[in-house]
Design an enzyme around this catalytic site. Structure first.
Site, PDB file in Angstrom:
ATOM      1  N   HIS A 142      20.026  53.787   6.815  1.00 45.66           N
ATOM      2  CA  HIS A 142      19.714  54.822   5.807  1.00 45.66           C
ATOM      3  C   HIS A 142      20.446  54.419   4.522  1.00 45.66           C
ATOM      4  O   HIS A 142      20.244  53.309   4.031  1.00 45.66           O
ATOM      5  CB  HIS A 142      20.147  56.170   6.395  1.00 45.66           C
ATOM      6  CG  HIS A 142      19.709  57.385   5.659  1.00 45.66           C
ATOM      7  ND1 HIS A 142      18.839  57.372   4.612  1.00 45.66           N
ATOM      8  CD2 HIS A 142      20.048  58.704   5.825  1.00 45.66           C
ATOM      9  CE1 HIS A 142      18.643  58.606   4.174  1.00 45.66           C
ATOM     10  NE2 HIS A 142      19.378  59.438   4.883  1.00 45.66           N
ATOM     11  N   ASP A 166      17.041  50.610  -1.828  1.00 46.81           N
ATOM     12  CA  ASP A 166      18.359  49.997  -1.660  1.00 46.81           C
ATOM     13  C   ASP A 166      18.375  48.505  -1.970  1.00 46.81           C
ATOM     14  O   ASP A 166      19.443  47.912  -2.062  1.00 46.81           O
ATOM     15  CB  ASP A 166      18.855  50.214  -0.219  1.00 46.81           C
ATOM     16  CG  ASP A 166      19.167  51.673   0.030  1.00 46.81           C
ATOM     17  OD1 ASP A 166      19.793  52.272  -0.845  1.00 46.81           O
ATOM     18  OD2 ASP A 166      18.781  52.202   1.086  1.00 46.81           O
ATOM     19  N   HIS A 174      10.331  50.789   5.332  1.00 43.68           N
ATOM     20  CA  HIS A 174      10.546  52.224   5.181  1.00 43.68           C
ATOM     21  C   HIS A 174       9.659  52.959   6.169  1.00 43.68           C
ATOM     22  O   HIS A 174       8.524  52.534   6.412  1.00 43.68           O
ATOM     23  CB  HIS A 174      10.225  52.678   3.741  1.00 43.68           C
ATOM     24  CG  HIS A 174      10.878  53.962   3.389  1.00 43.68           C
ATOM     25  ND1 HIS A 174      10.345  55.175   3.729  1.00 43.68           N
ATOM     26  CD2 HIS A 174      12.053  54.218   2.771  1.00 43.68           C
ATOM     27  CE1 HIS A 174      11.166  56.128   3.317  1.00 43.68           C
ATOM     28  NE2 HIS A 174      12.204  55.576   2.736  1.00 43.68           N
TER      29      HIS A 174
HETATM   30  N1  CMC Z   1      13.468  43.456   8.491  1.00 42.21           N
HETATM   31  C1  CMC Z   1      12.731  42.871   9.468  1.00 42.21           C
HETATM   32  N2  CMC Z   1      11.881  43.523  10.260  1.00 42.21           N
HETATM   33  C2  CMC Z   1      11.746  44.848  10.051  1.00 42.21           C
HETATM   34  C3  CMC Z   1      12.468  45.521   9.050  1.00 42.21           C
HETATM   35  C4  CMC Z   1      13.353  44.781   8.245  1.00 42.21           C
HETATM   36  N3  CMC Z   1      14.049  45.368   7.275  1.00 42.21           N
HETATM   37  N4  CMC Z   1      12.143  46.838   9.070  1.00 42.21           N
HETATM   38  C5  CMC Z   1      11.257  46.972  10.065  1.00 42.21           C
HETATM   39  N5  CMC Z   1      11.014  45.779  10.654  1.00 42.21           N
HETATM   40  C6  CMC Z   1      10.053  45.497  11.729  1.00 42.21           C
HETATM   41  C7  CMC Z   1      10.543  46.063  13.044  1.00 42.21           C
HETATM   42  O1  CMC Z   1      11.336  45.152  13.743  1.00 42.21           O
HETATM   43  C8  CMC Z   1       9.232  46.367  13.713  1.00 42.21           C
HETATM   44  O2  CMC Z   1       8.699  45.153  14.166  1.00 42.21           O
HETATM   45  P1  CMC Z   1       7.871  45.073  15.556  1.00 42.21           P
HETATM   46  O3  CMC Z   1       6.645  45.915  15.318  1.00 42.21           O
HETATM   47  O4  CMC Z   1       7.605  43.634  15.751  1.00 42.21           O
HETATM   48  O5  CMC Z   1       8.781  45.659  16.600  1.00 42.21           O
HETATM   49  C9  CMC Z   1       8.332  46.850  12.582  1.00 42.21           C
HETATM   50  O6  CMC Z   1       8.847  46.212  11.413  1.00 42.21           O
HETATM   51  C10 CMC Z   1       8.319  48.341  12.388  1.00 42.21           C
HETATM   52  O7  CMC Z   1       9.656  48.782  12.132  1.00 42.21           O
HETATM   53  P2  CMC Z   1      10.310  50.080  12.708  1.00 42.21           P
HETATM   54  O8  CMC Z   1      11.742  49.790  13.049  1.00 42.21           O
HETATM   55  O9  CMC Z   1       9.456  50.687  13.772  1.00 42.21           O
HETATM   56  O10 CMC Z   1      10.235  51.033  11.439  1.00 42.21           O
HETATM   57  P3  CMC Z   1      11.003  52.393  11.241  1.00 42.21           P
HETATM   58  O11 CMC Z   1      10.119  53.265  10.441  1.00 42.21           O
HETATM   59  O12 CMC Z   1      11.506  52.949  12.524  1.00 42.21           O
HETATM   60  O13 CMC Z   1      12.303  51.981  10.384  1.00 42.21           O
HETATM   61  C11 CMC Z   1      13.729  51.443   8.597  1.00 42.21           C
HETATM   62  C12 CMC Z   1      12.424  52.112   9.021  1.00 42.21           C
HETATM   63  C13 CMC Z   1      13.964  51.727   7.121  1.00 42.21           C
HETATM   64  C14 CMC Z   1      14.892  52.038   9.402  1.00 42.21           C
HETATM   65  C15 CMC Z   1      13.609  49.899   8.855  1.00 42.21           C
HETATM   66  O14 CMC Z   1      12.559  49.379   8.078  1.00 42.21           O
HETATM   67  C16 CMC Z   1      14.915  49.170   8.557  1.00 42.21           C
HETATM   68  O15 CMC Z   1      15.797  49.109   9.418  1.00 42.21           O
HETATM   69  N6  CMC Z   1      15.068  48.599   7.320  1.00 42.21           N
HETATM   70  C17 CMC Z   1      16.312  47.940   6.940  1.00 42.21           C
HETATM   71  C18 CMC Z   1      17.354  48.979   6.532  1.00 42.21           C
HETATM   72  C19 CMC Z   1      17.033  49.610   5.208  1.00 42.21           C
HETATM   73  O16 CMC Z   1      16.739  48.939   4.219  1.00 42.21           O
HETATM   74  N7  CMC Z   1      17.163  50.950   5.146  1.00 42.21           N
HETATM   75  C20 CMC Z   1      16.972  51.714   3.918  1.00 42.21           C
HETATM   76  C21 CMC Z   1      15.776  52.592   3.964  1.00 42.21           C
HETATM   77  S1  CMC Z   1      15.334  53.271   2.363  1.00 42.21           S
HETATM   78  C22 CMC Z   1      16.616  54.274   1.849  1.00 42.21           C
HETATM   79  C23 CMC Z   1      17.046  55.336   2.808  1.00 42.21           C
HETATM   80  O17 CMC Z   1      16.276  55.876   3.596  1.00 42.21           O
HETATM   81  O18 CMC Z   1      18.217  55.624   2.787  1.00 42.21           O
END
Ligand code: CMC
Length: 437
Positions: free
Chosen positions: A268, A363, A307
């Site tokens: 987050h 971010d 996201h």
């Molecule tokens: N790098 C590489 N792969 C990713 C990333 C990433 N940053 N984000 C998602 N994926 C992949 C994930 O591994 C999954 O792949 P697969 O389908 O092969 O298993 C697919 O994309 C879908 O991801 P998810 O984890 O199901 O997506 P989610 O909606 O649960 O998570 C998230 C969203 C923001 C937590 C995630 O994208 C992430 O961890 N990003 C990196 C951390 C980040 O930048 N967070 C800030 C978010 S914006 C500001 C805020 O909210 O505070």
């Protein structure tokens, strides 16, 4: 107009149910009538991580993740970032309308009246180790404000709510600045209420021996824009925490501290710090392809990418990239910008990221600006928490005043042992990892 109902057939017994649809949504409680036997609990929905569950009705922030739209109270984020101050936006989030000149003057005056911290709070901060993470200090100190303002417990009283919301918005920059100065071993600087909200924050951070701090106007404006962009983001992890903790009628200080704790995580708000650490680790543009391979191999995430809601672009990231130009004109370019731009370019053209709709989020670039402004990465998430406090409070008050809301209490699908007889100590067998005989 087509009938706004959903018909469900339970194939276990052939029974059919018709449920009302409102706002393209059915009520989960309407499923409870679906039973095979009269003494069944009734049908539930299972939705870990709330992927498809609306937990509230809200009139505050609207996001269309596919189109990259973000609006506060109906106003596009781009227009607010261009024309408003953060305090104007905080007023909008909390009161629902943009303030008139007179309303804004009163609001700013009220906020300024509450920027000081009780001296005991300062002593509490002095007790932290010199290397305490600023976010841990911030969370603890916001929570400790509840000891100074015990009347805040009276969450059902609108005037009390309002007074303590103003205190929180006013005091979070002071707490943040004290956390920062503590980590440097510098004396704390008291608020200067002649200054604007971002200028006063900069003064509390960076004033040394000069009698009055003179903020660079371009940098103060850039900081204010960053505050506007971070002020709210509908039902994200920390807003949901604010609502969940607040739903027990806990006071707004501890609820805000809980929301800040949710923000701290690297998935987050902690992502902005993680992005900078990642760019440091990559070190130079020629190491990017190798780094991307480790991401694609599932060894790590590309921080600042992806996201839950935005699947096209994050409008905040776009505005931040533009604001970065104004900052770099004053500070000189952050050398990490080249790595970030190349990283984004490669990721946007790579099948792995395209297929998963992973784009740079807020971010990804904010940390680079924060660093150019002179902040250490450890304080980045605190910078996010300052403006998000207004959003949390708007969400909190909406929840408290919503007659449909009750204490937040999800259901579970029980997967444990059903029932077993007690086993005396001498008859127990060691099992699993870490077991010793
Ligand atoms: N790098 C590489 N792969 C990713 C990333 C990433 N940053 N984000 C998602 N994926 C992949 C994930 O591994 C999954 O792949 P697969 O389908 O092969 O298993 C697919 O994309 C879908 O991801 P998810 O984890 O199901 O997506 P989610 O909606 O649960 O998570 C998230 C969203 C923001 C937590 C995630 O994208 C992430 O961890 N990003 C990196 C951390 C980040 O930048 N967070 C800030 C978010 S914006 C500001 C805020 O909210 O505070």
């Amino acid at each position: 107009m087509a009938e706004q109902t959903l018909t469900i057939t339970d194939n276990r017994n052939g029974k059919t149910y018709t449920l009302p649809i409102q706002n393209d949504t059915i009520r989960a409680m309407d499923l409870r009538q679906i039973k095979v036997n009269p003494d069944d609990f009734g049908m539930m929905t299972y939705d870990p991580a709330f992927m498809n569950t609306a937990s509230c009705r809200s009139a505050i922030t609207y996001i269309d993740g596919d189109k990259g739209i973000l609006r506060y109270r109906g106003y596009p984020i781009e227009q607010l970032a261009e024309n408003c101050t953060y305090l104007e936006v905080a007023y909008l989030l909390i009161n629902g309308e943009l303030p008139t000149k007179c309303e804004l003057d009163d609001w700013v005056k009220e906020i300024k009246m509450h920027t000081m911290l009780h001296e005991n709070t300062k002593k509490l901060l002095e007790g932290f180790r010199h290397d305490a993470h600023p976010m841990s200090m911030f969370i603890s100190t916001v929570s400790a404000l509840s000891t100074i303002y015990p009347e805040a417990k009276n969450v059902l009283d609108p005037a009390t709510r309002r007074r303590n919301m103003i205190r929180l918005i006013a005091k979070v920059p002071t707490i943040a600045a004290y956390c920062y100065r503590h980590s440097l071993g510098y004396p704390y600087v008291y608020p200067d209420n002649d200054l604007s909200f971002p200028e006063n924050f900069m003064s509390m951070l960076w004033k040394m021996m000069e009698p009055k701090y003179a903020a660079n106007p371009a940098l103060a404006r850039a900081l204010d824009i960053l505050f506007i962009l971070h002020a709210d983001h509908e039902q994200n992890c920390s807003a949901n925490t604010m609502r969940a903790v607040g739903s027990s009628q806990a006071d707004p200080y501890v609820s805000t501290a809980a929301a800040a704790a949710a923000l701290y995580g690297p998935l987050h708000g902690g992502a902005n710090e993680a992005v900078l650490r990642m760019l440091d680790e990559i070190g130079s543009v020629d190491h990017i392809p190798e780094y991307i391979e480790t991401v694609k191999a599932g060894k790590r995430k590309l921080m600042g990418f992806g996201h839950r809601i935005y699947k096209n672009f994050d409008p905040r990231a776009k505005i931040i990239r533009e604001a970065a130009g104004a900052v770099f004109e004053v500070t000189g370019k952050n050398p990490k910008l080249d790595i970030a731009i190349e990283l984004e370019r490669i990721a946007l053209n790579d099948e792995y990221f395209i297929k998963r709709k992973l784009y740079a989020n807020v971010d990804f670039y904010s940390g680079i600006i924060y660093q150019a402004l002179g902040f250490d990465p450890a304080i980045f998430t605190v910078l996010f928490a300052i403006p998000r406090t207004a959003g949390w409070l708007a969400q909190w008050e909406e929840m408290i005043t919503d007659p449909e809301q009750k204490i937040a209490r999800p259901r579970q699908i029980f997967t444990g042992h059903w029932i077993r007889d007690f086993v005396p100590m001498e008859a127990r067998q060691a099992k699993g990892a870490g077991a010793t005989t």
